[in-house]
Design an enzyme around this catalytic site. Sequence first.
Site: not given
Ligand code: NAD
Length: 499
Positions: A261, A295
Amino acid sequence: MALEGQSPYSIDADWNNLYIGGEWRESESGETIPVEDPSTRETVTHVASGTEADVDAAYEAAVEAQAEWGETPPAQREQLVQGLIHALDEHSEEIIELITTEIGGIHGVGETSIQITQDHLAEAATLPRRMKGETAASNIPGKENIVYREPEGVVTVISPWNFPLNLTARALAPAVAAGNSVVVKPSTDAPIIGGLVWARLAEEAGFPDGVINVVTGRGSEIGDHIASHPDSDVVAFTGSTEVGQHVAGLAAENLAVPAMELGGNNAHIVTAEADVDQAIDSAVFGSFIHQGQVCISINRHIVHESIYDEYVEKLTARAEALPAGSAHDDVVLGPIINESQRDQMLGYVEETIEAGATLETGGETVDLDGVDDSLVVRPTVLSEATNDMAASCNEHFGPIAPVIPFSDVDEAIEMANDTEYGLAGSVHAGDIGAGLQIAKRIDSGNIHVNDQGINDEAHVPFSGTKASGIGGYNSTDFLDEVTEKKWISLQHEPREYPF
Ligand code: NAD
């Protein structure tokens, strides 16, 4: 863990350990990561900085526990998920306070997080009894086909910081309800709400050791090791498209199921026939709740030219009236999660103004007494924006409302679809049938007529198209992601072979 008389859910409790195999243990390196309150900019606690060795230990515990957990009768799994509901209910006020302290969510955002989470837990509690197999007639004489539905095994849950309680819950709860064990890696900006709280709730609910494991740590240090772990059967990731694409690649190489997501760039379309006041009510909530860090929040307003001036004037007046400040106070907008998010979104505002848009209000931070370098950004309205300006074409994830004029509905739909994302959106078109016709032509996983985009109901499918994700969340859609079908045939009478 907690001092005498102190709640284990208070920010002052000990959050310094990982939860692996039912034990709270230090990171193998002994290192920790500070947790900052984004309202006050003070370090409020520390969490363990997990290492690859800790990750391996978590998967080992998860694999070991799953063998027995997967065989547990449905009523017992249901009862344990209900235990999470009771534990969360009992500690909801303390957890709301944690949400305010850890991610700057105002009290209302905390309450909403609890409600959505309870909804996801309630739905998950029904899944053990709904996890049914099937039979299929055979073309081979004397053969009976039985299709069993089994848990995948170990589900990796990686969650973001913006709504960490429910975004971890919507993967964790159905995964364990279906007989999987989980390894949770919360965001570094929300390690408690997205992870460690779930360890405490699981302990309180009485989950067997190793069914729920939580490893805190930096995505940049342990993320790849988690996403590509050979013991991970499903990677349930919620986060940005950029990181999600990378994580999905690692999961796919490992032949684990990627349930992703990702980001959104959601349009709020308002036609000439719309009830402008109703569209504005939706717009104010959909753009500014939780500082726009959702999001499915409104990223762009696409408004018919005949009502454009009225819309901008009303939206600006409403934005100016919204109190913004510390999330601990009685405000509507709290702080942005961290400096880099704040600077990125203010950069988009600057670029959009340089490209010709008009700043109607906002575009700056709010000074807070005693706080160095405030993270609170005023609600911002940009008029005369176009679809290709920085605040429109990027997922800005902030309290920013670029308003783009259009002259005919086809043009509005084309603009709404002119993005790599396909997550959510909203339409106000007066007549509800006209709204439905527009909604059908928007390429997104969710779209809401006479409303704004922020909706999530645990029994209703939720997914994104295009770069907003793959796989389905909620109820039986997610059950499909975390279970696999196994065909067993029974040959009841000797089969005739050609040789
Ligand atoms: P992000 O992608 O920076 O991080 C998400 C998660 O991934 C965190 O736990 C982070 O530590 C982890 N991560 C980072 N690098 C990684 C790697 N190499 N391998 C595995 N995990 C890793 O996102 P964010 O800043 O925490 O959240 C905001 C984003 O999330 C926005 O783009 C938003 O649209 C999206 N979001 C989507 C939904 C949905 O349902 N579609 C819901 C909420 C947020």
